[in-house]
Design a protein around this motif. Structure first.
Motif, PDB file in Angstrom:
ATOM      1  N   ILE A  46     -17.947  -7.299   5.888  1.00  0.00           N
ATOM      2  CA  ILE A  46     -16.972  -6.463   5.202  1.00  0.00           C
ATOM      3  C   ILE A  46     -16.369  -7.256   4.058  1.00  0.00           C
ATOM      4  CG2 ILE A  46     -14.789  -5.224   5.458  1.00  0.00           C
ATOM      5  CD1 ILE A  46     -15.485  -4.818   8.385  1.00  0.00           C
ATOM      6  N   MET A  47     -16.292  -6.608   2.885  1.00  0.00           N
ATOM      7  CA  MET A  47     -15.694  -7.246   1.717  1.00  0.00           C
ATOM      8  C   MET A  47     -14.165  -7.214   1.873  1.00  0.00           C
ATOM      9  SD  MET A  47     -16.122  -6.286  -2.322  1.00  0.00           S
ATOM     10  CE  MET A  47     -17.870  -6.651  -2.260  1.00  0.00           C
ATOM     11  N   TRP A  48     -13.538  -8.367   1.722  1.00  0.00           N
ATOM     12  CA  TRP A  48     -12.083  -8.471   1.941  1.00  0.00           C
ATOM     13  C   TRP A  48     -11.321  -7.659   0.911  1.00  0.00           C
ATOM     14  CZ3 TRP A  48      -8.634  -9.535   5.374  1.00  0.00           C
ATOM     15  CH2 TRP A  48      -7.304  -9.722   4.979  1.00  0.00           C
ATOM     16  N   ASP A  49     -10.222  -7.038   1.423  1.00  0.00           N
ATOM     17  CA  ASP A  49      -9.340  -6.235   0.574  1.00  0.00           C
ATOM     18  C   ASP A  49      -7.904  -6.505   1.020  1.00  0.00           C
ATOM     19  OD1 ASP A  49      -7.927  -4.308  -0.853  1.00  0.00           O
ATOM     20  OD2 ASP A  49      -9.610  -2.912  -0.808  1.00  0.00           O
ATOM     21  N   ASP A  50      -6.986  -6.668   0.055  1.00  0.00           N
ATOM     22  CA  ASP A  50      -5.579  -6.924   0.390  1.00  0.00           C
ATOM     23  C   ASP A  50      -4.962  -5.791   1.182  1.00  0.00           C
ATOM     24  OD1 ASP A  50      -5.669  -9.340  -0.895  1.00  0.00           O
ATOM     25  OD2 ASP A  50      -4.897  -8.558  -2.802  1.00  0.00           O
ATOM     26  N   ARG A  51      -5.559  -4.613   1.120  1.00  0.00           N
ATOM     27  CA  ARG A  51      -5.013  -3.494   1.882  1.00  0.00           C
ATOM     28  C   ARG A  51      -5.142  -3.721   3.391  1.00  0.00           C
ATOM     29  NH1 ARG A  51      -8.125   1.454   0.559  1.00  0.00           N
ATOM     30  NH2 ARG A  51      -9.833  -0.061   0.505  1.00  0.00           N
ATOM     31  N   PHE A  52      -6.105  -4.562   3.811  1.00  0.00           N
ATOM     32  CA  PHE A  52      -6.244  -4.853   5.243  1.00  0.00           C
ATOM     33  C   PHE A  52      -4.949  -5.493   5.780  1.00  0.00           C
ATOM     34  CE2 PHE A  52     -11.047  -5.593   4.396  1.00  0.00           C
ATOM     35  CZ  PHE A  52     -11.211  -4.240   4.167  1.00  0.00           C
ATOM     36  N   HIS A  53      -4.448  -6.487   5.042  1.00  0.00           N
ATOM     37  CA  HIS A  53      -3.248  -7.192   5.484  1.00  0.00           C
ATOM     38  C   HIS A  53      -2.033  -6.262   5.492  1.00  0.00           C
ATOM     39  CE1 HIS A  53      -0.533 -10.533   6.136  1.00  0.00           C
ATOM     40  NE2 HIS A  53       0.190 -10.154   5.072  1.00  0.00           N
ATOM     41  N   VAL A  54      -1.891  -5.447   4.458  1.00  0.00           N
ATOM     42  CA  VAL A  54      -0.751  -4.523   4.384  1.00  0.00           C
ATOM     43  C   VAL A  54      -0.798  -3.526   5.528  1.00  0.00           C
ATOM     44  CG1 VAL A  54       0.377  -2.762   2.978  1.00  0.00           C
ATOM     45  CG2 VAL A  54      -0.558  -4.818   1.892  1.00  0.00           C
ATOM     46  N   ALA A  55      -2.000  -2.990   5.811  1.00  0.00           N
ATOM     47  CA  ALA A  55      -2.130  -1.999   6.878  1.00  0.00           C
ATOM     48  C   ALA A  55      -1.815  -2.607   8.236  1.00  0.00           C
ATOM     49  CB  ALA A  55      -3.543  -1.416   6.868  1.00  0.00           C
TER      50      ALA A  55
END
Length: 301
Positions: A46-55
């Motif tokens: 999976i390509m990392w996205d800053d939305r993962f941390h926020v979610a």
């Protein structure tokens, strides 16, 4: 096998769903069927996205709020249970009081009970040779062992007492300049002795009566080493010069040294002397202890 061509991973947004990806050789745009969030899947993962941390952070905050909400209701429920338990205890006690206050029914044929003798509230005398053991409390300084004033009442006005500051014996060794202030903060009167230590004898320089809550200033004390002793008690007997109700005798754990020095200059002669202040009650920061002695030892000084 066919399952080897698929990879199973957790949703990167933290919703808890398990996703199965085919062994692709190119990037794929994937939408989670549970949280409806979109992310990119590559052959390497999976390509990392800053939305993962926020979610994930938002989901943890929501979980914490839910836990706090449940804890609030649990606390309210516990308070209600405690209130109900206390109400039941009060109700039971009230019921017992009502039941115990009901008058007892007597049999008409039985004669009424005769009242017993009234207790003699006057002061009772002890048999000869007996003594009362008084409760005492230990104190580290300025008195060692103190009787408990809350358990033993102070002297009453009907008991014999001497005026404060009365000498029981004529003062001796009165050619000095030093002084001694004696404060009696206990609940009993006291007789205080100041005895000078000589080579082969002891001289009673002062023997004074100090009432409870009062103080006495002894002056004109000559230089030397002195023993300080005292007895507490109530109801003074003038004939025997002792208390009918003794509360204990004590002696200071160290001698009191009175010194004088004379200096002469153009202005005249100056005498420097040392004074003492002793409390018969416990004080904070006191530096004088005491030891218990018998009445015979006290009167033998």
């Amino acid at each position: 096998m066919e399952e080897d061509r698929y990879v199973i991973v957790q949703c990167p947004f933290g919703c808890g769903s398990r996703l199965r990806f085919p062994g692709a050789t190119r990037s794929l745009q994937v939408t989670c069927p549970r949280c409806k969030q979109t992310f990119t899947w590559t052959p390497f993962g999976i390509m990392w996205d800053d939305r993962f941390h926020v979610a994930r952070r938002n989901r943890l905050s929501l979980l914490a709020r839910q836990v706090r909400g449940k804890s609030k209701w649990i606390g309210i429920a516990l308070l209600l249970l405690l209130a109900l338990a206390g109400l039941s205890v009060l109700t039971e006690n009230a019921t017992q009081e009502v039941s115990s206050s009901k008058p007892q029914t007597l049999n008409k044929n039985e004669p009424p009970p005769k009242p017993g003798p009234r207790p003699d509230r006057r002061k009772q005398s002890l048999p000869e040779g007996s003594s009362k053991s008084m409760p005492v409390a230990k104190s580290p300084r300025a008195g060692g062992i103190l009787p408990l004033s809350k358990l033993i009442p102070p002297p009453s006005e009907q008991e014999q007492r001497l005026p404060n500051g009365v000498y029981l014996e004529p003062p001796r060794l009165t050619q000095g300049h030093s002084s001694l202030l004696v404060e009696n903060g206990t609940s009993w009167d006291a007789v205080v002795k100041l005895v000078k230590q000589e080579a082969e004898s002891k001289i009673t320089a002062r023997s004074v009566y100090v009432r409870q809550g009062k103080s006495v200033l002894l002056t004109d004390i000559e230089p030397g080493d002195y023993i300080l002793a005292w007895c507490h008690g109530t109801d003074w007997d003038t004939a025997s010069k002792q208390f009918n109700q003794p509360m204990g005798c004590f002696v200071a754990d160290k001698t009191l040294t009175f010194t004088e020095s004379i200096t002469r200059d153009s202005e005249g002669t100056q005498v420097r002397h040392k004074g003492w202040r002793v409390t018969l009650h416990q004080v904070v920061g006191g530096n004088l202890g005491r030891n218990s002695i018998s009445e015979e030892e006290f009167h033998g000084l």
